[in-house]
Design a protein around this motif. Structure first.
Motif, PDB file in Angstrom:
ATOM      1  N   UNK A  87       0.778  -1.233   0.000  1.00  7.03           N
ATOM      2  CA  UNK A  87       0.000   0.000   0.000  1.00  7.03           C
ATOM      3  C   UNK A  87       0.809   1.282   0.000  1.00  7.03           C
ATOM      4  N   UNK A  88       2.132   1.193   0.246  1.00  2.00           N
ATOM      5  CA  UNK A  88       2.867   2.466   0.348  1.00  2.00           C
ATOM      6  C   UNK A  88       4.272   2.450  -0.278  1.00  2.00           C
ATOM      7  N   UNK A  89       4.859   1.253  -0.447  1.00  4.81           N
ATOM      8  CA  UNK A  89       6.211   1.231  -1.028  1.00  4.81           C
ATOM      9  C   UNK A  89       6.098   1.148  -2.551  1.00  4.81           C
ATOM     10  N   UNK A  90       6.493   2.208  -3.215  1.00  2.00           N
ATOM     11  CA  UNK A  90       6.317   2.258  -4.667  1.00  2.00           C
ATOM     12  C   UNK A  90       7.468   1.518  -5.346  1.00  2.00           C
ATOM     13  N   UNK A  92     -10.321  10.302  -4.037  1.00  3.88           N
ATOM     14  CA  UNK A  92      -9.862   9.785  -2.745  1.00  3.88           C
ATOM     15  C   UNK A  92      -8.406   9.306  -2.840  1.00  3.88           C
ATOM     16  N   UNK A  93      -8.074   8.713  -3.982  1.00  6.11           N
ATOM     17  CA  UNK A  93      -6.706   8.220  -4.181  1.00  6.11           C
ATOM     18  C   UNK A  93      -5.696   9.366  -4.144  1.00  6.11           C
ATOM     19  N   UNK A  94      -6.095  10.574  -4.606  1.00  2.00           N
ATOM     20  CA  UNK A  94      -5.168  11.711  -4.557  1.00  2.00           C
ATOM     21  C   UNK A  94      -4.688  11.946  -3.122  1.00  2.00           C
ATOM     22  N   UNK A  95      -5.565  11.685  -2.138  1.00  2.49           N
ATOM     23  CA  UNK A  95      -5.171  11.922  -0.743  1.00  2.49           C
ATOM     24  C   UNK A  95      -4.255  10.813  -0.224  1.00  2.49           C
ATOM     25  N   UNK A  96      -4.347   9.631  -0.833  1.00  2.00           N
ATOM     26  CA  UNK A  96      -3.445   8.544  -0.429  1.00  2.00           C
ATOM     27  C   UNK A  96      -2.013   8.805  -0.927  1.00  2.00           C
ATOM     28  N   UNK A 100       0.337   5.031  -8.804  1.00  2.00           N
ATOM     29  CA  UNK A 100       0.802   4.535  -7.499  1.00  2.00           C
ATOM     30  C   UNK A 100      -0.256   4.825  -6.432  1.00  2.00           C
ATOM     31  N   UNK A 101      -0.894   5.996  -6.541  1.00  2.00           N
ATOM     32  CA  UNK A 101      -1.937   6.335  -5.559  1.00  2.00           C
ATOM     33  C   UNK A 101      -3.131   5.386  -5.694  1.00  2.00           C
ATOM     34  N   UNK A 102      -3.377   4.894  -6.903  1.00  2.00           N
ATOM     35  CA  UNK A 102      -4.488   3.957  -7.138  1.00  2.00           C
ATOM     36  C   UNK A 102      -4.135   2.589  -6.531  1.00  2.00           C
ATOM     37  N   UNK A 103      -2.938   2.098  -6.853  1.00  2.00           N
ATOM     38  CA  UNK A 103      -2.507   0.790  -6.321  1.00  2.00           C
ATOM     39  C   UNK A 103      -2.403   0.848  -4.800  1.00  2.00           C
ATOM     40  N   UNK A 104      -1.946   1.988  -4.282  1.00  2.00           N
ATOM     41  CA  UNK A 104      -1.766   2.131  -2.838  1.00  2.00           C
ATOM     42  C   UNK A 104      -3.095   2.084  -2.096  1.00  2.00           C
ATOM     43  N   UNK A 105      -4.050   2.885  -2.539  1.00  2.00           N
ATOM     44  CA  UNK A 105      -5.347   2.907  -1.841  1.00  2.00           C
ATOM     45  C   UNK A 105      -6.069   1.561  -2.011  1.00  2.00           C
ATOM     46  N   UNK A 106      -5.808   0.889  -3.128  1.00  2.35           N
ATOM     47  CA  UNK A 106      -6.436  -0.422  -3.350  1.00  2.35           C
ATOM     48  C   UNK A 106      -6.015  -1.427  -2.281  1.00  2.35           C
ATOM     49  N   UNK A 107      -4.808  -1.278  -1.745  1.00  5.98           N
ATOM     50  CA  UNK A 107      -4.358  -2.209  -0.696  1.00  5.98           C
ATOM     51  C   UNK A 107      -5.240  -2.072   0.545  1.00  5.98           C
ATOM     52  N   UNK A 108      -5.680  -0.831   0.821  1.00  2.39           N
ATOM     53  CA  UNK A 108      -6.602  -0.614   1.950  1.00  2.39           C
ATOM     54  C   UNK A 108      -7.931  -1.316   1.684  1.00  2.39           C
ATOM     55  N   UNK A 109      -8.396  -1.220   0.440  1.00  3.05           N
ATOM     56  CA  UNK A 109      -9.660  -1.891   0.093  1.00  3.05           C
ATOM     57  C   UNK A 109      -9.497  -3.406   0.205  1.00  3.05           C
ATOM     58  N   UNK A 110      -8.385  -3.914  -0.288  1.00  2.00           N
ATOM     59  CA  UNK A 110      -8.141  -5.366  -0.244  1.00  2.00           C
ATOM     60  C   UNK A 110      -8.131  -5.861   1.206  1.00  2.00           C
TER      61      UNK A 110
END
Ligand code: KG4
Ligand code: ZN
Length: 355
Positions: free
Chosen positions: A27-30, A119-123, A326-336
């Motif tokens: 969710x955070x390491x690009x 929402x992803x922009x804020x992640x 990256x913001x999309x993949x990152x926030x998706x980890x929270x959803x997962x």
């Protein structure tokens, strides 16, 4: 002791005029972030042309995804999920990303996760950075959106203010066009403002009514137009003629306009952030995102405001301010993590569900 396996998500972003793909771990390491911008295709129109954008996404999406996978040094079977920004945005552009994500998820037998772009922009402020603190005040300032929200968590947001006309980035781009600068002009206005005199022109700072947390930027844009070109008169054939031409501006005069515009735009944002904080005394941080969060003055003023109130301010690294995957993949980890995956019915949607 067994360590947990890393969660790897491929994110895809095609909501406007950037074709982007990224692999993010936990969710955070690009691990990789590839962004193919289409600015050169839209420059002569001084704005994004939807049909041109969707065609360019089609041409670029597969090479961009391949580069993201190669850059991350992962194989297809390492991926835990495929994420895509599926709203809001230009429908033809969104469809390219959503279709690519569905095809990949289906062929790999992995879940697909739809992510809200706003929402992803804020992640983005969490990417390659420390965890965020909640409850938070979220401020999205981009080319398509200007919104204030209260965030209970990365996924739980309530909009408390939004623009009633232009987005702040749109106002920057229009200001740049008025000043004869190329699209998208936000970064150029920011750069020229540094050498200008911000008190050269008294441009209006919109407040709307006393209680409002909404924004308005169209008056500022029109005031700039009249200040640069003088009052218009209408010819008998209906066209407008101005007293002056922006091509006659000296470099110094252009810089003064940029600085005066930037002062008014930043002030208009800051007034609403202060007002929102007054009404949300329990927030622990201000989280900022969107292309205009790259703006030097806004970054400086938000940092000062947060420190005067004893709050943390979280601004994305410059490369994660504008649209990216990256913001999309990152926030998706929270959803997962919350079990919020989607299925083949996931649809591209022009509007955000937040607003
Ligand atoms: O977030 P973004 O890539 O796209 C949308 O989701 O809309 O934001 C792009 C916007 C453009 O309007 C661009 O001019 C603006 O962000 N922008 C800036 C700066 N860098 C990008 N505006 C002001 N100052 C900047 N430094
Ligand atoms: Zn955006």
């Amino acid at each position: 002791m067994a360590t947990e396996a890393p969660v790897l998500i491929l994110g895809i972003e095609t909501s406007c005029d950037e074709t982007a793909a990224s692999v993010v771990q936990d969710g955070w390491q690009v691990r990789s972030s590839i962004v193919a911008s289409q600015h050169e295709l839209h420059r002569e129109y001084a704005g994004v042309v939807p049909e041109i954008a969707s065609r360019a996404h089609l041409e670029r999406i597969l090479p961009v995804i391949r580069r993201a996978m190669t850059g991350a040094e992962v194989s297809w079977s390492d991926l835990d999920a495929i994420a895509v920004g599926h709203r809001p945005g230009l429908i033809g552009s969104l469809l390219v990303g959503v279709s690519a994500a569905k095809a990949l998820a289906w062929s790999l037998g992995r879940p697909i996760i739809g992510v809200d772009h706003v929402l992803a922009h804020l992640w983005a402020a969490r990417l390659d950075a420390e965890p965020l603190r909640f409850p938070a005040l979220g401020l999205v300032v981009s080319g398509g959106h200007t919104a204030l929200m209260r965030l209970e968590s990365p996924l739980m947001a309530t909009i408390i203010g939004r623009t009633i006309d232009d987005a702040v980035g749109e106002a920057y781009d229009k200001a740049a066009t008025i000043l004869g600068l190329p699209y998208p002009g936000g970064p150029k206005v920011d750069q020229l403002a540094a050498s200008g005199d911000e008190s050269a022109h008294d441009l209006p700072v919109s407040r709307l009514d006393r209680e409002s947390l909404d924004f308005s930027f169209s008056g500022l844009k029109t005031a700039l137009l009249y200040a640069v070109r003088g009052q218009p008169t209408r010819r008998t054939d209906g066209t407008l003629v101005y007293e002056r031409d922006e091509r006659d501006l000296t470099d110094e005069a252009r810089a003064d306009f940029c600085a005066s515009f930037q002062r008014a735009a930043a002030r208009a944002v800051l007034i609403k952030v202060e007002r929102a904080l007054d009404g949300q005394p329990d927030v622990e941080s201000i989280i900022v995102g969107g292309g205009v969060s790259a703006n030097s003055r806004l970054r400086h003023e938000l940092t000062q405001l947060a420190s005067s109130r004893g709050l943390a301010v979280r601004l994305p690294e410059l490369r994660y301010c504008v649209d990216n995957a990256a913001m999309i993949a990152g926030l998706a980890a929270e959803r997962l993590r919350e079990g919020l995956t989607d299925d083949w019915r996931l649809a591209a949607q022009p509007a955000s569900a937040l607003i």
